[in-house]
Enzyme design. Structure first.
Site, PDB file in Angstrom:
ATOM      1  N   ARG A 141       6.738  -5.448   5.794  1.00  0.00           N
ATOM      2  CA  ARG A 141       5.902  -5.515   4.597  1.00  0.00           C
ATOM      3  C   ARG A 141       6.786  -5.454   3.360  1.00  0.00           C
ATOM      4  O   ARG A 141       7.688  -4.622   3.270  1.00  0.00           O
ATOM      5  CB  ARG A 141       4.881  -4.368   4.577  1.00  0.00           C
ATOM      6  CG  ARG A 141       3.890  -4.480   5.725  1.00  0.00           C
ATOM      7  CD  ARG A 141       2.829  -3.417   5.687  1.00  0.00           C
ATOM      8  NE  ARG A 141       1.975  -3.533   6.878  1.00  0.00           N
ATOM      9  CZ  ARG A 141       0.999  -2.694   7.178  1.00  0.00           C
ATOM     10  NH1 ARG A 141       0.730  -1.685   6.364  1.00  0.00           N
ATOM     11  NH2 ARG A 141       0.281  -2.860   8.282  1.00  0.00           N
TER      12      ARG A 141
ATOM     13  N   ARG B 167       6.743   4.746   2.986  1.00  0.00           N
ATOM     14  CA  ARG B 167       6.447   3.392   2.521  1.00  0.00           C
ATOM     15  C   ARG B 167       7.737   2.573   2.611  1.00  0.00           C
ATOM     16  O   ARG B 167       8.577   2.597   1.713  1.00  0.00           O
ATOM     17  CB  ARG B 167       5.931   3.433   1.087  1.00  0.00           C
ATOM     18  CG  ARG B 167       5.253   2.138   0.623  1.00  0.00           C
ATOM     19  CD  ARG B 167       4.818   2.254  -0.832  1.00  0.00           C
ATOM     20  NE  ARG B 167       3.816   3.279  -1.036  1.00  0.00           N
ATOM     21  CZ  ARG B 167       2.507   3.092  -0.922  1.00  0.00           C
ATOM     22  NH1 ARG B 167       2.033   1.908  -0.607  1.00  0.00           N
ATOM     23  NH2 ARG B 167       1.656   4.082  -1.127  1.00  0.00           N
TER      24      ARG B 167
ATOM     25  N   GLU C  97      -2.443   8.649   4.978  1.00  0.00           N
ATOM     26  CA  GLU C  97      -2.952   7.775   6.038  1.00  0.00           C
ATOM     27  C   GLU C  97      -1.952   7.614   7.178  1.00  0.00           C
ATOM     28  O   GLU C  97      -0.788   7.290   6.961  1.00  0.00           O
ATOM     29  CB  GLU C  97      -3.269   6.400   5.463  1.00  0.00           C
ATOM     30  CG  GLU C  97      -3.731   5.377   6.496  1.00  0.00           C
ATOM     31  CD  GLU C  97      -3.707   3.967   5.956  1.00  0.00           C
ATOM     32  OE1 GLU C  97      -3.490   3.046   6.767  1.00  0.00           O
ATOM     33  OE2 GLU C  97      -3.872   3.780   4.743  1.00  0.00           O
TER      34      GLU C  97
ATOM     35  N   SER D 104      -5.616   3.426  10.795  1.00  0.00           N
ATOM     36  CA  SER D 104      -6.804   2.734  10.292  1.00  0.00           C
ATOM     37  C   SER D 104      -7.433   1.978  11.448  1.00  0.00           C
ATOM     38  O   SER D 104      -6.724   1.463  12.327  1.00  0.00           O
ATOM     39  CB  SER D 104      -6.438   1.734   9.188  1.00  0.00           C
ATOM     40  OG  SER D 104      -6.120   2.386   7.989  1.00  0.00           O
TER      41      SER D 104
ATOM     42  N   ARG E  22       5.286   6.113  10.843  1.00  0.00           N
ATOM     43  CA  ARG E  22       4.893   7.101   9.845  1.00  0.00           C
ATOM     44  C   ARG E  22       4.420   8.407  10.467  1.00  0.00           C
ATOM     45  O   ARG E  22       4.445   9.468   9.816  1.00  0.00           O
ATOM     46  CB  ARG E  22       3.809   6.531   8.923  1.00  0.00           C
ATOM     47  CG  ARG E  22       3.533   7.403   7.714  1.00  0.00           C
ATOM     48  CD  ARG E  22       2.377   6.905   6.875  1.00  0.00           C
ATOM     49  NE  ARG E  22       2.726   5.789   6.029  1.00  0.00           N
ATOM     50  CZ  ARG E  22       1.970   5.369   5.011  1.00  0.00           C
ATOM     51  NH1 ARG E  22       0.828   5.991   4.746  1.00  0.00           N
ATOM     52  NH2 ARG E  22       2.342   4.342   4.281  1.00  0.00           N
TER      53      ARG E  22
END
Length: 454
Positions: free
Chosen positions: A293, A308, A380, A383, A419
């Protein structure tokens, strides 16, 4: 219950033709992700969804206008085209002035047919372009608003009270460096900012997480796939990752391929252009992949550590289901995600993500956010999204039913990702600087604790 103050952490018409089940055909032009019939029959539902997302609901009327122009032009075109085809015999049988008059009429009709064909095509292109700007129609009950407007479903576990234990916790990066588990400096040296090395016990712990997740997915009936991480524009766009989040995606321009930010993309493309059999229940797939990403627009956010980053590992679950089974499958995905966090001994909360924070493909999304002690907030970790028929419509994945074929529903969920290490290291650290490995990971990691290297 509506909760506020959440920190940002986010990253056509249906065919009814016949076809051999499982037979792959070349990719066609991407269809709109919204069913035009839904918009025609219940435009207010689509308008309400747009408003809940914080998007322009006027696009619905623009689509309906273009659709009306297309249907009108199409009807007139087909009528005149049929008349045009009948002129041949009339011209052949006519003589003299009658023939000349017919020839003139043929010429005028041909010009009009050409105009109507262009008009219907232009209107269809405009309709489909506008349709592609509309996010999936949200499911009833999804909260309206942006990222701070989620609804809290449940909070599980109590954050550890380090003050009561008599020591100040270290953040995951300081811990990782002390334990010889994370090396950000060499990651930046080799690849630039937001890259890292996992070293020694860090690499082992990440792989332990991935293997635990893959085993649990297998036990739940998921078929494991090894997937491509480079995909075509048709696949990336079909999965819904070239719309609002296009700037997050790495593109190899010379090859016209995209690096995927989740194996969801390749899993969504697995049955593209196919008619699949769901008579025995949903098809469930899982894959572990390296994810990429760009993190565009995140300048200054989470610059320290591995929260991140540009590259990470993830185990993704993906389901093809009948539309009427999708909500039950969504609950099942959330249950599997929660089971992982429960057994890792993490305090976390489950939220129903607000419409404006869903992303285009999702009609509903549940996030599990783990408590990160040194940040004093939930972040988070997983998801799970119910994309209803949004992705499958573009990718032309259907099932055969009693009245022909219909578009299937797709769902996805995260079972493990790099993460996780952030919450595990910080939550299970000890006063002597060591970290206790969650019991469920020990058979995979090969050790019970991680000791400081210096």
């Amino acid at each position: 219950m509506r909760v506020t103050g959440r920190a940002a952490d986010r990253l056509g018409e249906e065919g009814h033709g016949s076809g051999r089940a499982g037979a792959a055909r070349p990719h066609r032009t991407l269809d709109p992700m919204i069913d035009i019939r839904l918009l025609r029959e219940d435009p207010e539902r689509v308008r309400a969804s747009q408003r809940a997302r914080g998007e322009d609901d006027g696009v619905v009327d623009a689509v309906l206008d273009a659709d009306a122009r297309h249907r009108s032009s199409l009807s007139e075109f087909e009528t005149l085209r049929a008349a045009q085809k009948s002129f041949g015999k009339k011209v052949a049988a006519a003589q003299g002035e009658e023939k000349q008059a017919l020839l003139a009429e043929v010429k005028d009709t041909a010009a009009r047919v050409k105009q109507l064909e262009a008009a219907k095509d232009e209107a269809a292109q405009e309709r489909d372009r506008l349709l592609r700007t509309i996010g999936n129609v949200i499911i009833d009950g999804v909260p309206s608003g942006g990222e701070d407007d989620f609804a809290l479903i449940e909070t599980i576990g109590e954050p550890r009270d380090f003050a009561a234990e008599g020591f100040e916790p270290l953040d995951h990066l300081a811990l990782g460096e002390r334990l010889g588990a994370i090396d950000m400096a060499r990651g930046a040296k080799v690849s630039g900012s937001r890259f890292y090395y996992l070293t020694g016990p860090g690499a082992r712990l990440e792989m332990a997480l991935m293997n635990l997740a893959l085993d649990r997915a297998r036990d739940a009936g998921f078929v494991q796939l090894q997937v491509p991480t480079l995909v075509t524009p048709q696949t990336m766009g079909g999965a819904g990752f070239l719309d609002a989040h296009a700037d997050e995606v790495y593109r190899l321009e010379a090859d016209d391929l995209y690096l995927t930010g989740t194996s969801e993309v390749a899993l969504a493309g697995f049955h593209a252009e196919e008619i699949i059999d769901l008579s025995q229940g949903p098809r469930r797939y899982t894959a572990m992949s390296t994810c990429y990403r760009r993190e565009a627009g995140s300048y200054g956010k989470d610059t320290q550590g591995i929260i991140r980053v540009h590259q990470f590992q993830k185990v993704e679950m993906f389901i093809y289901a009948r539309p009427e089974d999708a909500e039950a499958e969504h609950e099942a995905l959330l249950k599997w995600e929660r089971g992982m966090l429960d057994d890792l001994g993490l305090a976390y909360r489950v939220i129903d993500v607000a419409a404006g924070d869903l992303g285009g493909p999702a009609a509903r999304k549940f996030d599990c956010e783990a408590w990160v002690p040194t940040q004093g907030r939930y972040r988070e970790l997983t998801s799970t999204s119910n994309c209803t028929t949004y992705q499958a419509r573009r990718l032309n994945t259907r099932e055969r039913g009693e009245s022909g074929t219909r578009t299937v529903a797709t769902l996805n969920g995260t079972l493990a990702t790099t993460r996780f290490l952030v919450a595990i290291l910080e939550t299970h650290q000890q006063a002597d600087g060591s970290v206790t490995v969650p019991e469920v990971l020990r058979p995979y990691a090969g050790f019970d604790t991680i000791q400081p290297v210096s």
